[in-house]
Design a protein around this motif. Structure first.
Motif, PDB file in Angstrom:
ATOM      1  N   GLY A  33       0.896  -0.996   0.202  1.00  0.00           N
ATOM      2  CA  GLY A  33       0.436   0.190  -0.157  1.00  0.00           C
ATOM      3  C   GLY A  33       0.962   1.634   0.097  1.00  0.00           C
ATOM      4  O   GLY A  33       1.573   1.372   1.109  1.00  0.00           O
TER       5      GLY A  33
ATOM      6  N   GLY B 292      -0.095   4.897  -0.337  1.00  0.00           N
ATOM      7  CA  GLY B 292      -1.319   5.652  -0.163  1.00  0.00           C
ATOM      8  C   GLY B 292      -0.519   6.656   1.186  1.00  0.00           C
ATOM      9  O   GLY B 292       1.487   6.771   1.142  1.00  0.00           O
TER      10      GLY B 292
ATOM     11  N   CYS C 124       0.130  -0.670   5.209  1.00  0.00           N
ATOM     12  CA  CYS C 124      -0.770   0.375   4.634  1.00  0.00           C
ATOM     13  C   CYS C 124      -2.055   0.301   3.784  1.00  0.00           C
ATOM     14  O   CYS C 124      -2.006   1.275   3.643  1.00  0.00           O
ATOM     15  CB  CYS C 124       0.290   1.348   4.121  1.00  0.00           C
ATOM     16  N   VAL C 125      -2.577  -1.108   3.477  1.00  0.00           N
ATOM     17  CA  VAL C 125      -3.466  -1.278   3.376  1.00  0.00           C
ATOM     18  C   VAL C 125      -4.865  -0.431   4.156  1.00  0.00           C
ATOM     19  O   VAL C 125      -4.698  -0.080   5.458  1.00  0.00           O
ATOM     20  CB  VAL C 125      -4.064  -2.616   2.418  1.00  0.00           C
ATOM     21  N   LYS C 126      -6.106   0.041   3.290  1.00  0.00           N
ATOM     22  CA  LYS C 126      -6.930   0.264   4.032  1.00  0.00           C
ATOM     23  C   LYS C 126      -8.123  -0.936   5.095  1.00  0.00           C
ATOM     24  O   LYS C 126      -7.667  -1.338   4.028  1.00  0.00           O
ATOM     25  CB  LYS C 126      -8.418   0.681   2.934  1.00  0.00           C
ATOM     26  N   PRO C 127      -8.802  -0.507   5.806  1.00  0.00           N
ATOM     27  CA  PRO C 127      -8.543  -1.913   6.800  1.00  0.00           C
ATOM     28  C   PRO C 127      -9.777  -2.582   5.747  1.00  0.00           C
ATOM     29  O   PRO C 127     -10.236  -4.409   6.661  1.00  0.00           O
ATOM     30  CB  PRO C 127      -9.514  -1.040   8.079  1.00  0.00           C
ATOM     31  N   HIS C 128     -10.523  -2.327   5.149  1.00  0.00           N
ATOM     32  CA  HIS C 128     -11.296  -2.910   4.385  1.00  0.00           C
ATOM     33  C   HIS C 128     -10.879  -3.512   3.063  1.00  0.00           C
ATOM     34  O   HIS C 128     -11.075  -5.132   3.216  1.00  0.00           O
ATOM     35  CB  HIS C 128     -12.275  -2.420   4.269  1.00  0.00           C
ATOM     36  N   ILE C 129      -9.705  -3.665   3.084  1.00  0.00           N
ATOM     37  CA  ILE C 129      -8.520  -4.465   1.803  1.00  0.00           C
ATOM     38  C   ILE C 129      -8.000  -6.120   2.516  1.00  0.00           C
ATOM     39  O   ILE C 129      -7.428  -6.500   1.849  1.00  0.00           O
ATOM     40  CB  ILE C 129      -7.715  -3.777   1.588  1.00  0.00           C
TER      41      ILE C 129
ATOM     42  N   LEU D  36      -2.943  -0.496   9.905  1.00  0.00           N
ATOM     43  CA  LEU D  36      -4.084   0.566  10.302  1.00  0.00           C
ATOM     44  C   LEU D  36      -5.380   0.605  10.938  1.00  0.00           C
ATOM     45  O   LEU D  36      -4.850   0.152  12.394  1.00  0.00           O
ATOM     46  CB  LEU D  36      -4.798  -1.004   9.360  1.00  0.00           C
TER      47      LEU D  36
ATOM     48  N   CYS E 209      -5.889  11.734  13.944  1.00  0.00           N
ATOM     49  CA  CYS E 209      -6.495  12.828  13.209  1.00  0.00           C
ATOM     50  C   CYS E 209      -6.214  14.240  13.637  1.00  0.00           C
ATOM     51  O   CYS E 209      -6.663  15.234  12.838  1.00  0.00           O
ATOM     52  CB  CYS E 209      -8.240  12.441  13.971  1.00  0.00           C
TER      53      CYS E 209
ATOM     54  N   LEU F  10     -13.999   1.458  12.427  1.00  0.00           N
ATOM     55  CA  LEU F  10     -13.221   1.067  11.188  1.00  0.00           C
ATOM     56  C   LEU F  10     -12.328  -0.916  11.521  1.00  0.00           C
ATOM     57  O   LEU F  10     -12.413  -1.536  10.391  1.00  0.00           O
ATOM     58  CB  LEU F  10     -12.020   2.176  11.350  1.00  0.00           C
TER      59      LEU F  10
END
Length: 278
Positions: free
Chosen positions: A12, A14, A72-77, A104, A183, A275
């Motif tokens: 990942g 991003g 480093c992928v999105k949690p749903h991936i 994640l 955040c 998430l």
């Protein structure tokens, strides 16, 4: 500054991965030749290649070649990505030497260890970094999984601490810290923009207003860190009786600024936990 010899991989590529990878290169902690990044769309990895870093659309290539692997992928991936790696993986003696680092949001160590259970003696560390790592002013908290050794933690700490501040915490603290530090930069960018808008409204040119707002915030933050004084004490030192500052502070109180920021941290922390459950 100490340097790493290991091959660093990112599954990942991003914004968070780029903040870490480019930060490590900018601080000369690793060389570009030590980094490999994977992602489904090679066009989206162009900024990595602009730094001279190798990219691939094959996640397994990162798993196979890297010694320290950032997830480093999105949690749903996570689930489909881990399933694909499992189907391609042939256990080797190198598995026990590899170190996996998850960034994640909300995904617990237990889940990560289950998804990557095909790696024997899996060494997984859960982290929560933030994007100012890119300029060496980041914050990362981390919690180790079952097979992680002290030398692994020391290596990761050295790496992440070179990009700001790194600290080991109980896993239960990661989501709450995410609401503040992970955040928080977005909250502060909003505040900087709003302060600059206020300056523009009063006749300050836009670019100057932005620069002064950002520099003011940087200076105020350093005063908290370097003096050790409570923010309320520092605020009171600026508020002269009947002066301009106390009038402005009163407006902030009328606008519920503090309550709004507390709520923002709370909601973001809760969302990070949500998430991880999806």
């Amino acid at each position: 500054m100490a340097k790493l010899d290991e091959k660093i991989g990112f599954i990942g590529g991003g914004n968070m991965a780029f903040a870490i990878g480019s930060g490590l290169i900018n601080r000369e902690f690793v060389k570009t030749s030590q980094v490999l990044v994977s992602g489904p769309n090679l066009e989206n990895l162009a900024r990595w290649r602009a730094l001279g870093i190798a990219t691939t659309d094959d996640n397994y290539e990162v798993l196979d070649k890297a010694d320290i692997i950032f997830i480093c992928v999105k949690p749903h991936i996570l689930t489909p990505m881990a399933a694909q790696l499992r189907s391609l993986h042939s256990p080797t003696l190198k598995d026990k030497d590899k170190l996996f680092v998850s960034v994640l949001a909300g995904v617990k160590l237990k889940t990560l260890e289950e998804k990557f259970s095909f790696v024997e003696g899996l060494k997984m560390i859960r982290t929560m970094p933030n994007t100012p790592m890119q300029i060496g002013e980041g914050i990362t908290v981390y919690s180790p999984g079952s097979y992680v050794k002290q030398q692994d933690l020391e290596k990761l700490h050295l790496m992440l601490n070179s990009l700001g501040i790194a600290q080991q915490v109980p896993e239960s603290m990661i989501d709450p810290v995410s609401g503040v530090a992970g955040c928080g930069p977005a909250f502060v960018f909003t505040i900087i923009e709003a302060l600059a808008d206020g300056g523009v409204k009063q006749g300050v040119p836009r670019q100057m207003a932005l620069q002064f707002s950002a520099q003011m915030l940087l200076g105020a933050a350093k005063m908290v860190l370097l003096t050790g004084k409570h923010p309320a004490v520092l605020r009171d030192e600026v508020c002269s009786p009947g002066g301009a500052t106390i009038v402005g502070v009163h407006e902030l109180e009328k606008g519920n600024l503090r309550s709004t920021l507390i709520n923002a941290v709370e909601k973001s922390s809760e969302r990070a936990t949500e998430l991880g459950k999806k």
